[in-house]
Design a protein around this motif. Structure first.
Motif, PDB file in Angstrom:
ATOM      1  N   GLU A 127      10.404 -10.203   5.995  1.00 46.45           N
ATOM      2  CA  GLU A 127      10.626  -8.673   6.584  1.00 46.45           C
ATOM      3  C   GLU A 127      11.105  -7.490   5.398  1.00 46.45           C
ATOM      4  O   GLU A 127      10.610  -6.655   5.499  1.00 46.45           O
ATOM      5  CB  GLU A 127      11.431  -8.623   7.807  1.00 46.45           C
ATOM      6  N   GLY A 128      12.105  -7.889   4.829  1.00 41.01           N
ATOM      7  CA  GLY A 128      12.358  -7.233   3.681  1.00 41.01           C
ATOM      8  C   GLY A 128      10.941  -6.732   2.711  1.00 41.01           C
ATOM      9  O   GLY A 128      11.003  -5.585   2.423  1.00 41.01           O
ATOM     10  N   LEU A 129      10.542  -7.824   2.332  1.00 39.31           N
ATOM     11  CA  LEU A 129       9.240  -7.776   1.439  1.00 39.31           C
ATOM     12  C   LEU A 129       8.165  -6.902   2.055  1.00 39.31           C
ATOM     13  O   LEU A 129       7.764  -6.009   1.427  1.00 39.31           O
ATOM     14  CB  LEU A 129       8.847  -9.072   0.960  1.00 39.31           C
ATOM     15  N   ALA A 130       8.197  -7.029   3.217  1.00 41.08           N
ATOM     16  CA  ALA A 130       7.170  -6.339   4.091  1.00 41.08           C
ATOM     17  C   ALA A 130       7.466  -4.897   4.220  1.00 41.08           C
ATOM     18  O   ALA A 130       6.645  -4.035   4.058  1.00 41.08           O
ATOM     19  CB  ALA A 130       6.858  -6.789   5.718  1.00 41.08           C
ATOM     20  N   ARG A 131       8.849  -4.503   4.242  1.00 42.45           N
ATOM     21  CA  ARG A 131       9.256  -3.273   4.210  1.00 42.45           C
ATOM     22  C   ARG A 131       8.954  -2.503   2.936  1.00 42.45           C
ATOM     23  O   ARG A 131       8.433  -1.295   2.985  1.00 42.45           O
ATOM     24  CB  ARG A 131      10.665  -3.064   4.666  1.00 42.45           C
ATOM     25  N   SER A 132       9.051  -3.144   1.911  1.00 41.78           N
ATOM     26  CA  SER A 132       9.121  -2.686   0.545  1.00 41.78           C
ATOM     27  C   SER A 132       7.443  -2.693   0.434  1.00 41.78           C
ATOM     28  O   SER A 132       7.155  -1.184  -0.184  1.00 41.78           O
ATOM     29  CB  SER A 132       9.472  -3.795  -0.445  1.00 41.78           C
ATOM     30  N   VAL A 133       6.605  -3.371   0.858  1.00 44.29           N
ATOM     31  CA  VAL A 133       5.276  -3.048   0.833  1.00 44.29           C
ATOM     32  C   VAL A 133       4.862  -1.882   1.457  1.00 44.29           C
ATOM     33  O   VAL A 133       3.970  -1.213   1.096  1.00 44.29           O
ATOM     34  CB  VAL A 133       4.318  -4.255   0.877  1.00 44.29           C
ATOM     35  N   TYR A 134       5.394  -2.016   2.699  1.00 40.43           N
ATOM     36  CA  TYR A 134       4.866  -0.814   3.765  1.00 40.43           C
ATOM     37  C   TYR A 134       5.232   0.581   2.941  1.00 40.43           C
ATOM     38  O   TYR A 134       4.508   1.548   2.969  1.00 40.43           O
ATOM     39  CB  TYR A 134       5.562  -1.018   4.848  1.00 40.43           C
ATOM     40  N   GLU A 135       6.375   0.685   2.213  1.00 42.10           N
ATOM     41  CA  GLU A 135       6.614   2.010   1.826  1.00 42.10           C
ATOM     42  C   GLU A 135       5.672   2.031   0.568  1.00 42.10           C
ATOM     43  O   GLU A 135       5.473   3.444   0.196  1.00 42.10           O
ATOM     44  CB  GLU A 135       8.119   1.871   1.336  1.00 42.10           C
ATOM     45  N   LEU A 136       5.448   1.331  -0.064  1.00 39.49           N
ATOM     46  CA  LEU A 136       4.516   1.461  -1.339  1.00 39.49           C
ATOM     47  C   LEU A 136       3.133   2.051  -0.840  1.00 39.49           C
ATOM     48  O   LEU A 136       2.699   2.813  -1.368  1.00 39.49           O
ATOM     49  CB  LEU A 136       4.661   0.273  -2.148  1.00 39.49           C
ATOM     50  N   LEU A 137       2.500   1.260   0.266  1.00 40.08           N
ATOM     51  CA  LEU A 137       1.428   1.606   0.838  1.00 40.08           C
ATOM     52  C   LEU A 137       1.342   3.176   1.309  1.00 40.08           C
ATOM     53  O   LEU A 137       0.503   3.832   1.115  1.00 40.08           O
ATOM     54  CB  LEU A 137       0.718   0.722   1.685  1.00 40.08           C
ATOM     55  N   ARG A 138       2.433   3.575   1.870  1.00 39.12           N
ATOM     56  CA  ARG A 138       2.438   4.662   2.456  1.00 39.12           C
ATOM     57  C   ARG A 138       2.593   5.768   1.332  1.00 39.12           C
ATOM     58  O   ARG A 138       1.863   6.927   1.376  1.00 39.12           O
ATOM     59  CB  ARG A 138       4.203   4.821   3.567  1.00 39.12           C
ATOM     60  N   ALA A 139       3.481   5.531   0.138  1.00 41.97           N
ATOM     61  CA  ALA A 139       3.363   6.393  -0.801  1.00 41.97           C
ATOM     62  C   ALA A 139       1.964   6.504  -1.337  1.00 41.97           C
ATOM     63  O   ALA A 139       1.647   7.312  -2.144  1.00 41.97           O
ATOM     64  CB  ALA A 139       4.394   5.998  -1.890  1.00 41.97           C
ATOM     65  N   HIS A 140       0.977   5.622  -1.337  1.00 41.96           N
ATOM     66  CA  HIS A 140      -0.181   5.705  -1.845  1.00 41.96           C
ATOM     67  C   HIS A 140      -1.252   5.889  -0.808  1.00 41.96           C
ATOM     68  O   HIS A 140      -2.510   5.218  -1.256  1.00 41.96           O
ATOM     69  CB  HIS A 140      -0.199   4.357  -2.660  1.00 41.96           C
ATOM     70  N   ARG A 141      -1.118   6.642   0.161  1.00 46.65           N
ATOM     71  CA  ARG A 141      -2.199   6.694   1.489  1.00 46.65           C
ATOM     72  C   ARG A 141      -3.122   7.281   1.011  1.00 46.65           C
ATOM     73  O   ARG A 141      -4.271   7.224   1.480  1.00 46.65           O
ATOM     74  CB  ARG A 141      -1.370   7.005   2.767  1.00 46.65           C
ATOM     75  N   VAL A 142      -2.923   8.333   0.009  1.00 46.94           N
ATOM     76  CA  VAL A 142      -4.149   9.157  -0.383  1.00 46.94           C
ATOM     77  C   VAL A 142      -4.917   8.562  -1.323  1.00 46.94           C
ATOM     78  O   VAL A 142      -6.433   8.564  -0.970  1.00 46.94           O
ATOM     79  CB  VAL A 142      -3.559  10.386  -1.206  1.00 46.94           C
ATOM     80  N   GLU A 143      -4.502   7.325  -2.137  1.00 44.38           N
ATOM     81  CA  GLU A 143      -5.191   6.516  -2.932  1.00 44.38           C
ATOM     82  C   GLU A 143      -6.269   5.800  -1.972  1.00 44.38           C
ATOM     83  O   GLU A 143      -7.338   5.330  -2.085  1.00 44.38           O
ATOM     84  CB  GLU A 143      -4.293   5.691  -3.784  1.00 44.38           C
ATOM     85  N   LEU A 144      -5.435   5.085  -0.732  1.00 46.83           N
ATOM     86  CA  LEU A 144      -6.200   4.123   0.070  1.00 46.83           C
ATOM     87  C   LEU A 144      -7.315   4.899   0.844  1.00 46.83           C
ATOM     88  O   LEU A 144      -8.255   4.291   1.059  1.00 46.83           O
ATOM     89  CB  LEU A 144      -5.035   3.674   1.232  1.00 46.83           C
ATOM     90  N   GLN A 145      -7.087   6.241   0.958  1.00 45.42           N
ATOM     91  CA  GLN A 145      -8.053   7.016   1.770  1.00 45.42           C
ATOM     92  C   GLN A 145      -9.320   7.245   0.869  1.00 45.42           C
ATOM     93  O   GLN A 145     -10.368   7.202   1.426  1.00 45.42           O
ATOM     94  CB  GLN A 145      -7.619   8.200   2.052  1.00 45.42           C
ATOM     95  N   SER A 146      -9.228   7.037  -0.298  1.00 44.12           N
ATOM     96  CA  SER A 146     -10.171   7.336  -1.405  1.00 44.12           C
ATOM     97  C   SER A 146     -11.299   6.207  -1.591  1.00 44.12           C
ATOM     98  O   SER A 146     -11.842   6.084  -2.607  1.00 44.12           O
ATOM     99  CB  SER A 146      -9.812   8.023  -2.580  1.00 44.12           C
ATOM    100  N   VAL A 147     -10.797   4.895  -1.137  1.00 44.58           N
ATOM    101  CA  VAL A 147     -11.292   3.763  -1.428  1.00 44.58           C
ATOM    102  C   VAL A 147     -12.694   3.843  -0.702  1.00 44.58           C
ATOM    103  O   VAL A 147     -12.753   4.246   0.652  1.00 44.58           O
ATOM    104  CB  VAL A 147     -10.666   2.555  -0.840  1.00 44.58           C
ATOM    105  N   PRO A 148     -13.974   3.677  -1.312  1.00 42.68           N
ATOM    106  CA  PRO A 148     -15.307   3.802  -0.833  1.00 42.68           C
ATOM    107  C   PRO A 148     -15.580   3.145   0.340  1.00 42.68           C
ATOM    108  O   PRO A 148     -15.362   1.774   0.151  1.00 42.68           O
ATOM    109  CB  PRO A 148     -16.253   3.813  -2.031  1.00 42.68           C
TER     110      PRO A 148
END
Ligand SMILES: [Zn+2]
Length: 319
Positions: A127-148
């Protein structure tokens, strides 16, 4: 003996030498208990808290005692950005996030998972690792949105979700044989399972164990790799993965980074090419392993969003 060691040894508790010498059958019995593994060992030996060694009652529902459980939980909730990576040759340094600092009860919990077979800690530490990944994905949400072709970018249509690969740090074949499992790989699988229940349908994660230690003949490709080992012959390292790891413990940050250069490889490059990935490990110390993982994943054509860990040895904390 430190309280840490006591905690780890407790699950294999053997009577003191005095008791052994005066009671031979007990020696054999203790030996049998010690060699009992898995479920049998758990039934025969009292379950103890991996952080403080207090016996935990059967059916308690937690691997930790009542005192340690809330402490470990609260230690894992605040994800921090940590500066630990030591780049070589001006390489791009991805961000590192950890759910906890490697201090307090964290070393005991992680060492219990790694060295004492306490896989019952996986849900909590995962769960600790999941939180860490979640925060990273949240910080990169703009990049995630730009995935074709992603469902985020195509405004709610039925396009496929963005899939982010979670790549565990490799374990040497020798340590997997010794432990019977690869702790980082299990942690990543658990974190992926938890994340996919919480992430929006437009983003999914997938645990892929694609990085391994390079065959010895491949190593030495790093420019100053052989000069630090003192045990290489014509650029070919004579050290195995576990020896490399032991030696790494005694090296400084820069030495470790150089030592890791060329030590890893992507086993399935086709799986990583053109994909987003996150590097995951239980503990990040100097970041030498993570840094090398970034390098080989980028070489395989993956876009590495960052490095996530359960805990990090803090050097400099950014925000
Ligand atoms: Zn405890």
């Amino acid at each position: 003996m430190s309280s840490e060691q006591r905690g780890l040894n407790d699950s294999l508790s053997v009577p003191s030498n005095k008791a052994l010498s005066s009671n031979e059958p007990l020696t054999r019995l203790a030996g049998a208990f010690k060699s009992a593994s898995g479920a049998l060992g758990e039934v025969l030996m009292p379950r103890t808290c991996p952080c403080c060694a207090v016996p935990v009652a059967y059916g308690a529902g937690s691997p930790l005692c009542e005192q340690c459980l809330p402490q470990l939980r609260s230690a894992l909730v605040r994800v921090e950005r940590v500066q630990v990576l030591q780049p070589l040759d001006g390489a791009v340094v991805p961000e590192v996030r950890a759910a906890s600092r490697y201090e307090g009860m964290m070393p005991r919990a992680l060492l219990a998972l790694k060295n004492a077979g306490r896989t019952d800690l996986l849900p909590l530490l995962g769960e600790g690792l999941a939180r860490s990944v979640y925060e990273l994905l949240r910080a990169h949400r703009v990049e995630l949105q730009s995935v074709p072709g992603s469902s985020i970018s195509s405004a709610g249509t039925s396009a496929a979700p963005v899939e982010v690969l979670l790549v565990p740090a490799p374990s040497s074949a020798q340590s997997v044989r010794r432990r019977g499992y690869a702790p980082a790989n299990l942690l990543v699988q658990e974190a992926a399972r938890q994340l996919n229940q919480r992430l929006p349908a437009s983003v999914q994660v997938r645990a892929v164990d694609v990085i391994g230690y390079a065959p010895r003949r491949w190593r030495g490709s790093g420019a100053s790799f052989s000069s630090h080992t003192g045990s290489s012959l014509l650029g070919v390292s004579l050290l195995g993965a576990s020896e490399a790891k032991n030696e790494q413990k005694s090296l400084g940050a820069v030495g470790r980074a150089e030592r890791m250069h060329g030590a890893l490889r992507v086993m399935e490059p086709a799986l990583c090419a053109g994909r987003l990935s996150v590097i995951c490990d239980d503990v990040v110390t100097t970041g030498a392993t993570a840094s090398e993982m970034v390098r080989v994943l980028q070489d395989a054509g993956s876009r590495v969003l960052g490095v996530c860990a359960v805990a990090a040895v803090p050097k400099k904390l950014l925000t």
